[in-house]
Scaffold this active site. Structure first.
Site, PDB file in Angstrom:
ATOM      1  CE1 TYR A 118      18.999  17.005  -0.286  1.00 60.98           C
ATOM      2  CE2 TYR A 118      20.307  18.479  -0.259  1.00 60.98           C
ATOM      3  CZ  TYR A 118      19.693  17.410   0.547  1.00 60.98           C
ATOM      4  OH  TYR A 118      20.099  16.477   1.485  1.00 60.98           O
ATOM      5  CB  SER A 156      22.307  19.402   3.783  1.00 60.53           C
ATOM      6  OG  SER A 156      22.856  19.186   3.344  1.00 60.53           O
TER       7      SER A 156
END
Length: 270
Positions: free
Chosen positions: A145, A132
């Protein structure tokens, strides 16, 4: 061995029941791959062979990879896509919650890389680890995350060196915001909502929701993965994101830290 097994390339995709994983499975199947779509629960996808697998469990991962090799006789591509997102202040997210996101997003991919490496060495195959932009950009209330994706990127870069002499390519894909189930399924800390960070957290969530609403569906990610699998010498890292998000990466690399942080606060916290 059947003619199909001899001629078709074989891909294993985790987190294939929905979102980016499902789109990747559909895309590769349409391009003639034999695709095994792994998820915790059975998912019906046209021309994709469903495989129940829990990436958090050693035995489940080993059994899943063994099943692919038993049925197909080979493995040419592993796409590590399984993962989830957690929002909350570092202070409020419990250690159990922090460990859970690392377990899936990082250790889950690590399990698959270890289990699949022998077969991929034999086929001179490809590993695509779905990271990501958060693997390079730390976001408030998203630390766990971000940490899981940063760890995945470090693993990928090291593994790329180790497997290169065997002809195995290791690639990182960094999507920005796309309309996928990860947004609706995201875990949000109630303690942060109700605690001292509550006002800032609410503003952050509203700003992020407004930005995510502008995002497109994730077909470009699946298209990119399909292209990568056909590149003899792929790069280490591929970014697929809106131009404004790509610009943030450039700004982080070239701007003074105080200016970059000021911009990020304007975007996310003010």
């Amino acid at each position: 061995m059947t003619q199909e097994i001899e001629t078709k390339r074989v891909a294993l995709i985790t987190g294939a029941s929905k979102g980016i994983g499902r789109l990747c499975a559909e895309r590769l199947a349409a391009e003639g791959w034999r695709v095994f779509g792994a998820a915790r629960t059975h998912a019906t996808i046209e021309n994709v062979e469903s495989l129940e697998m829990d990436v958090d469990d050693d035995a489940s991962v080993a059994a899943g990879v063994a099943q692919v090799l038993e049925k197909a006789g080979r493995l040419d591509a592993l796409i590590n896509n399984a993962g989830f997102s957690q929002r909350g202040a570092v202070e409020d997210v419990s250690m159990a919650e922090a460990k859970a996101i690392l377990e899936t997003n990082f250790f889950g991919a690590l399990r698959l890389c270890r289990a699949a490496a022998p077969a991929l060495r034999e086929s001179r195959g490809v590993i695509v680890n779905m990271s990501s932009l958060a693997g390079q950009i730390g976001l408030p209330f998203t630390a766990h995350y971000c940490a899981s994706k940063a760890a995945l990127e470090a693993l990928s870069e090291s593994l790329r060196f180790e497997l290169r002499p065997f002809g195995v390519r290791v690639v990182i894909v960094e999507p920005g915001d796309f309309k996928t189930d990860i947004h609706t399924a995201r875990r949000v800390s109630q303690a942060t909502r109700e605690g001292v960070y509550g006002k800032a957290f609410d503003l952050f969530l509203r700003k992020r929701r407004a930005f995510e609403a502008k995002a497109s569906t994730a077909e470009p990610v699946a298209e990119l993965v399909a292209r990568i699998l056909n590149v003899p010498e792929p790069a280490l890292r591929y970014v697929v994101a809106m131009p404004s998000q790509r610009l943030l990466l450039v700004m982080k690399r070239v701007s003074p830290q105080f200016f970059y942080e000021w911009i990020m606060r304007k975007i996310l916290c003010q």
